[in-house]
Design an enzyme around this catalytic site. Structure first.
Site, PDB file in Angstrom:
ATOM      1  N   HIS A 130     -19.965 -57.404   3.095  1.00 14.21           N
ATOM      2  CA  HIS A 130     -20.961 -56.384   2.774  1.00 14.21           C
ATOM      3  C   HIS A 130     -21.934 -56.908   1.721  1.00 14.21           C
ATOM      4  O   HIS A 130     -21.536 -57.679   0.833  1.00 14.21           O
ATOM      5  CB  HIS A 130     -20.297 -55.118   2.232  1.00 14.21           C
ATOM      6  CG  HIS A 130     -19.217 -54.572   3.109  1.00 14.21           C
ATOM      7  ND1 HIS A 130     -19.429 -54.194   4.410  1.00 14.21           N
ATOM      8  CD2 HIS A 130     -17.896 -54.350   2.872  1.00 14.21           C
ATOM      9  CE1 HIS A 130     -18.300 -53.750   4.935  1.00 14.21           C
ATOM     10  NE2 HIS A 130     -17.357 -53.842   4.021  1.00 14.21           N
ATOM     11  N   HIS A 206     -13.748 -60.453   4.209  1.00 13.82           N
ATOM     12  CA  HIS A 206     -12.511 -59.677   4.263  1.00 13.82           C
ATOM     13  C   HIS A 206     -12.284 -59.100   5.656  1.00 13.82           C
ATOM     14  O   HIS A 206     -13.208 -59.050   6.484  1.00 13.82           O
ATOM     15  CB  HIS A 206     -12.536 -58.535   3.239  1.00 13.82           C
ATOM     16  CG  HIS A 206     -13.600 -57.512   3.519  1.00 13.82           C
ATOM     17  ND1 HIS A 206     -14.907 -57.656   3.115  1.00 13.82           N
ATOM     18  CD2 HIS A 206     -13.546 -56.321   4.181  1.00 13.82           C
ATOM     19  CE1 HIS A 206     -15.613 -56.612   3.500  1.00 13.82           C
ATOM     20  NE2 HIS A 206     -14.806 -55.789   4.157  1.00 13.82           N
ATOM     21  N   ARG A 226     -20.909 -58.520  10.444  1.00 16.95           N
ATOM     22  CA  ARG A 226     -19.790 -59.140  11.139  1.00 16.95           C
ATOM     23  C   ARG A 226     -19.975 -60.655  11.184  1.00 16.95           C
ATOM     24  O   ARG A 226     -20.995 -61.145  11.671  1.00 16.95           O
ATOM     25  CB  ARG A 226     -19.718 -58.596  12.566  1.00 16.95           C
ATOM     26  CG  ARG A 226     -18.479 -57.781  12.841  1.00 16.95           C
ATOM     27  CD  ARG A 226     -18.423 -57.346  14.303  1.00 16.95           C
ATOM     28  NE  ARG A 226     -18.503 -55.906  14.398  1.00 16.95           N
ATOM     29  CZ  ARG A 226     -19.359 -55.234  15.138  1.00 16.95           C
ATOM     30  NH1 ARG A 226     -20.230 -55.866  15.894  1.00 16.95           N
ATOM     31  NH2 ARG A 226     -19.349 -53.935  15.131  1.00 16.95           N
TER      32      ARG A 226
END
Length: 412
Positions: A130, A206, A226
């Site tokens: 993110h 993650h 992604r």
């Protein structure tokens, strides 16, 4: 925005024709900043399972049910208020009418700063990252970035998660391993156990692993890049989109240290124990254990003027009592009011208003409004069950909690 009138007849709740937004705004005073029970939005991502319906009785007609957005004003999945004068309105609509519910803390100036989810990972999630706030503002139209925290509600014996890289890598090496399908060998995998806590800062590569059930507290954002998805195909039969360029723009490619579980200290008071799980500049999360079955005293709870609080019940059940129309709870709290008697505004969790027609008939129907003949102040009752989420406005009325339950107490 539309608000519907509700009335009882023949033992059932009926919705009348919508009334104008102005009428809603005029009538929607929430007595003494009372708690709001929320109904979540559901997400049917392909990696999800059935536990949110099976274990938490969400009753959302999705299979799989991967996520429920429990406390959210995000347009991709807004929560809806269930109880009180705001019933059927979204939390975002309520906060637009009453921005003071957010509190005076600078983080709340732009609206609700957090988003709370339940996540059921039946399969591995994609390897992702993110952006931080600065990158999101610049490249994503002024949105927030996404730092998050996970509290593990349950995990199977061999469950694990991805938490960064095992060693330093360059963007070129990452790209090459994605193309060859070998990125997995470079990822740091960490064993997961029930009651673990993980802080995932923006920029951390993650992935939640299969067999893990978590509560996620995060910034109010839905930005995910992604990096790797095991070649999985979506419902359209095509491989799911990757966002490699943006992911590499924001990802920390240095070797990660295996996260250590924080030291936690339970602090006890009568009927309750609490501990700090994590704190950052975006949110603060405590775990609160309530058990009033033997002490015969309810647990007092109240937000201050600086910030709202959110109670996410992750186990157990009980009732919340609070003052309606200006009444304060009895200081001794030795006797519980009749949960179904009179006109208490209890609202059964799982989002259906209970049938109290017999009790209402016995008590003479709904109470008079303030200023009308026969008006008497009321004690309000809100039932909660495992999986329920309750938004407590800033500077709230004092509430009293009775039952045996475990909460995450989130502060903005």
């Amino acid at each position: 925005m539309i608000k519907r009138n509700m009335q009882w007849s023949e033992g059932k709740l009926h919705l009348e024709e919508p009334v104008a937004a102005g009428a809603f705004a005029k009538k929607s005073a929430n007595p003494a900043n009372a708690p709001l029970l929320l109904k979540p939005a559901g997400k049917d991502y392909l990696w999800g399972g059935t536990r949110l319906n099976d274990d938490f009785s969400k009753n959302i007609p999705m299979e799989p049910l991967a996520e429920t957005w429990e406390c959210s004003t995000h347009p991709d999945g807004p929560s809806t208020v269930v109880n009180g004068p705001f019933a059927n309105a979204t939390l975002a609509e309520v906060l637009r009418l009453h921005p003071e519910y957010l509190g005076t803390h600078p983080r709340t100036n732009g609206g609700l700063p957090i988003l709370i989810k339940l996540i059921d990972a039946d399969k591995d999630l994609s390897v992702q990252v993110h952006p931080d706030d600065e990158y999101a503002r610049k490249h994503e139209g002024g949105q927030l970035g996404k730092t998050e925290m996970w509290y593990v509600l349950d995990a199977c014996k061999d469950a694990s998660l991805v938490y960064g890289l095992r060693h330093d890598m360059t963007p070129e090496k990452v790209r090459a391993n994605i193309e060859m399908g070998t990125l997995g060998r470079h990822l740091l995998r960490v064993k997961v156990r029930k009651d673990d806590v993980f802080y995932v800062e923006a920029g951390t590569i993650h992935a939640i692993g299969a067999g893990t059930l978590v509560a996620e507290i995060q910034e109010n954002s839905n930005l995910t890049y992604r990096l790797y998805d095991y070649g999985r195909k979506g419902r359209d039969g095509r491989e799911r989109e990757l966002h490699i360029d943006k992911a590499l723009d924001v990802a920390d490619l240095k070797a990660a240290k295996e996260p250590r579980q924080p030291m936690r200290v339970l602090r006890y008071r009568r009927g309750c124990a609490a501990e700090l799980l994590g704190r950052c500049k975006y949110f603060e999360v405590h775990r609160m254990l309530v058990n009033t079955e033997r002490c015969r005293e309810m647990v007092a709870f109240q937000s201050d003027a600086s910030s709202f609080r959110v109670l996410l019940c992750v186990d157990g059940c009980g009732c919340i009592f609070y003052a309606g129309n200006g009444v304060r709870p009895d200081s001794e709290n030795r006797i519980l009011p009749d949960i179904l008697g009179g006109s208490s505004a209890g609202c059964a969790a799982k989002y259906d208003v209970p049938d109290m027609s017999n009790d209402l008939e016995a008590s003479g129907g709904f109470p008079a409004d303030e200023g009308e003949a026969g008006y008497e102040p009321q004690m309000e009752v809100l039932r909660f069950y495992k999986g329920d989420c309750i938004f407590v406005p800033a500077d709230s009325v004092e509430i009293r909690i009775h039952g045996q339950a475990q909460f995450l107490d989130v502060r903005g």
